[in-house]
Design a protein around this motif. Structure first.
Motif, PDB file in Angstrom:
ATOM      1  N   ASN A 122      40.409 -16.068 -16.256  1.00 39.45           N
ATOM      2  CA  ASN A 122      40.823 -17.406 -15.856  1.00 39.45           C
ATOM      3  C   ASN A 122      40.949 -17.434 -14.340  1.00 39.45           C
ATOM      4  O   ASN A 122      41.919 -16.924 -13.781  1.00 39.45           O
ATOM      5  N   SER A 123      39.958 -18.022 -13.670  1.00 35.75           N
ATOM      6  CA  SER A 123      39.956 -18.000 -12.202  1.00 35.75           C
ATOM      7  C   SER A 123      41.131 -18.765 -11.618  1.00 35.75           C
ATOM      8  O   SER A 123      41.481 -18.578 -10.449  1.00 35.75           O
ATOM      9  N   GLU A 124      41.767 -19.638 -12.409  1.00 35.46           N
ATOM     10  CA  GLU A 124      42.937 -20.362 -11.920  1.00 35.46           C
ATOM     11  C   GLU A 124      44.136 -19.445 -11.721  1.00 35.46           C
ATOM     12  O   GLU A 124      45.122 -19.842 -11.092  1.00 35.46           O
ATOM     13  N   ASP A 125      44.056 -18.242 -12.263  1.00 34.01           N
ATOM     14  CA  ASP A 125      45.126 -17.271 -12.021  1.00 34.01           C
ATOM     15  C   ASP A 125      45.105 -16.759 -10.587  1.00 34.01           C
ATOM     16  O   ASP A 125      46.055 -16.093 -10.150  1.00 34.01           O
ATOM     17  N   PHE A 126      44.019 -17.038  -9.861  1.00 33.81           N
ATOM     18  CA  PHE A 126      43.859 -16.558  -8.490  1.00 33.81           C
ATOM     19  C   PHE A 126      43.409 -17.725  -7.599  1.00 33.81           C
ATOM     20  O   PHE A 126      42.757 -18.653  -8.059  1.00 33.81           O
ATOM     21  N   SER A 324      44.659  -9.033 -16.203  1.00 33.85           N
ATOM     22  CA  SER A 324      45.902  -9.436 -16.847  1.00 33.85           C
ATOM     23  C   SER A 324      47.095  -9.229 -15.922  1.00 33.85           C
ATOM     24  O   SER A 324      47.087  -8.376 -15.034  1.00 33.85           O
ATOM     25  N   ALA A 325      48.129 -10.013 -16.166  1.00 31.37           N
ATOM     26  CA  ALA A 325      49.347  -9.890 -15.364  1.00 31.37           C
ATOM     27  C   ALA A 325      49.979  -8.515 -15.543  1.00 31.37           C
ATOM     28  O   ALA A 325      50.506  -7.934 -14.591  1.00 31.37           O
ATOM     29  N   GLN A 328      48.060  -5.865 -13.455  1.00 29.47           N
ATOM     30  CA  GLN A 328      48.253  -6.114 -12.025  1.00 29.47           C
ATOM     31  C   GLN A 328      49.679  -5.781 -11.602  1.00 29.47           C
ATOM     32  O   GLN A 328      49.907  -5.235 -10.523  1.00 29.47           O
ATOM     33  N   HIS A 341      48.052 -12.543  -8.612  1.00 30.42           N
ATOM     34  CA  HIS A 341      47.939 -13.172  -9.925  1.00 30.42           C
ATOM     35  C   HIS A 341      49.074 -14.179 -10.095  1.00 30.42           C
ATOM     36  O   HIS A 341      50.228 -13.891  -9.773  1.00 30.42           O
ATOM     37  N   ALA A 342      48.747 -15.352 -10.620  1.00 30.53           N
ATOM     38  CA  ALA A 342      49.747 -16.409 -10.771  1.00 30.53           C
ATOM     39  C   ALA A 342      50.900 -15.989 -11.666  1.00 30.53           C
ATOM     40  O   ALA A 342      52.017 -16.513 -11.536  1.00 30.53           O
ATOM     41  N   GLY A 343      50.641 -15.046 -12.560  1.00 31.74           N
ATOM     42  CA  GLY A 343      51.681 -14.607 -13.473  1.00 31.74           C
ATOM     43  C   GLY A 343      52.505 -13.440 -12.974  1.00 31.74           C
ATOM     44  O   GLY A 343      53.384 -12.954 -13.691  1.00 31.74           O
ATOM     45  N   ARG A 364      51.923 -15.197  -1.368  1.00 37.30           N
ATOM     46  CA  ARG A 364      51.984 -16.165  -2.462  1.00 37.30           C
ATOM     47  C   ARG A 364      52.450 -17.541  -2.003  1.00 37.30           C
ATOM     48  O   ARG A 364      52.592 -18.442  -2.844  1.00 37.30           O
TER      49      ARG A 364
END
Length: 427
Positions: A122-126, A324-325, A328, A341-343, A364
């Protein structure tokens, strides 16, 4: 209630021996299966060696192997670009690769060596500067870790006035240009950051995309500013030290008596070096220290980027895992870098130090402008020529016109792959 009778010592010994034999047998079976090629295997090439490789295996590879029962055939190399190029040429590339250069990966994508990742990651995670969508509409990489580059390190206890004075004294800068096959890149970092801080992300991005000439006023000014700060062409002993010193040893003089240098313009990962640990290194944004800017315009960043070359089931599973979160977060906990990573949010209870939490928050910050390392984003031929040119300029600054003209000629070569963007301006 009466106590249970204790087993005899002979029985305990027998059980222990049997258990040990079973463990040895199980290990032998695993080794035998691998030797016969029956265990699913994925090949991975990255640049982590030594302690970094040990930490990577412990934090990332081994948990993956245990969870998915897939063996990771890992190869770590300090010359991974050369290794990957040779493997691709021979038709034996790894399944998964981790590279620092999106420009290099974009070239492999153009040559159809990379597999699009939209169905796996999911590219939205970055952010867009980390997982860039190329002109063909696909995303081919994502960051496993990130670092901040627009910073200057100094020993704890060195006051603001002393730092301001040291900026203008070339001998106070810790400079090491050596890095094996990639020597010169510390100089490219300097020039890139000066251009970014002095002229802003729009000019920086035009240049990183091959649209702003090397002989432009802005780019030339970045070179000469760097030369003035570090004493290019000046004190022969100082220049010789910079040219011969490996980048990872440039900070060693900060712990000497008397101190051999005070400031180092280097990415966040350098804080993990023993000298900066011993000196309790602190950092200041380069925009504020070098240019006296009241606020940082933008941050130069870099990252270790994961890409897929063979879409085997095992390789796809490894890609999902590395994105995956959990993976990472595990690598960030063991390494000096950071996850974007967004998570994986910065841990307010991080016991490492204030500087680590501060860098994590900056990476971030949704309001910040982040621009990927320009030389890493350039086509490999231009990137390498840029690094070589910084070495020549440091020794002979009078050669600047010739160097910039050559870089302009090279950048104008037809068929080069340039990234559509390198800066992430947030929402």
């Amino acid at each position: 209630m009466s106590a249970r009778p204790r087993p005899s010592r002979r029985l305990v010994r027998t059980v222990t021996v049997v258990a040990s034999c079973l463990a040895v047998l199980a290990a032998a079976v695993v080794i035998g299966v691998r030797a016969l090629g029956q265990e699913p295997t994925v090949t991975l090439l990255a640049n982590w060696t030594g302690d970094d490789e040990t930490n990577f295996r412990k934090a990332v590879i081994e948990p993956f192997e245990r969870k998915y029962h897939v063996h990771v055939d890992y190869q770590g190399s300090n010359a991974e670009s050369q290794v990957l190029g040779a493997d691709v040429e021979a038709g034996t590339p790894p399944d998964v690769v981790v590279l620092t250069g999106p420009g290099e990966l974009a070239e492999y994508a153009r040559q159809k060596h990379l597999v699009p990742l939209e169905k796996l990651v999911n590219s939205e995670d970055f952010g867009t500067s980390w997982a860039t969508r190329l002109t063909d509409g696909h995303v081919y990489w994502f960051p496993l870790k990130a670092d901040l580059k627009s910073i200057v390190w100094y020993p704890a206890g060195v006051g603001e006035q002393q730092r301001r004075q040291a900026v203008h004294q070339p001998a106070e800068w810790c400079v090491g240009m050596g890095s094996g096959a990639t020597s010169g890149w510390p100089g490219t970092d300097w020039i890139e950051d000066i251009l970014l801080q002095r002229y802003g992300p729009d000019v920086y991005e035009r240049w990183a995309r091959g649209e702003l000439p090397w002989r432009s006023k802005q780019v030339r000014d970045a070179w000469t500013t760097w030369g003035g700060l570090v004493g290019a062409g000046g004190d022969p002993d100082l220049v010789r030290r910079a040219l011969k010193t490996p980048y990872e040893k440039a900070s060693e003089p900060v712990t000497a008596t008397p101190r051999g240098c005070t400031l180092e313009h280097q990415a966040s990962f350098i804080r993990n070096r023993p000298a900066w640990q011993d000196a309790d290194g602190r950092y200041e944004p380069s925009a504020q220290l070098i240019f006296g800017a009241p606020a940082t315009r933008a941050w130069e960043v870099s990252g270790d980027l994961v890409a897929l070359l063979h879409a085997t089931p095992e390789a796809k599973q490894l890609i999902r895992y590395l994105a995956s979160a959990d993976a990472q977060r595990a690598w960030t906990a063991e390494e000096s870098g950071f996850s974007v990573h967004a998570g994986v949010r910065p841990d307010p209870g991080d016991a490492r130090s204030d500087w680590h939490r501060s860098l994590a928050l900056t990476l971030r910050d949704d309001r910040a402008v982040r621009c990927f390392d320009a030389s890493d984003a350039m086509p490999p031929a231009v990137r390498d020529a840029f690094a070589e040119a910084t070495i020549e300029f440091l020794a002979h600054p009078g050669h600047l016109d010739t160097l910039l003209r050559s870089l302009d000629t090279l950048s104008g070569t037809r068929g080069l792959t340039w990234l559509p963007s390198v800066c992430d301006r947030g929402p």
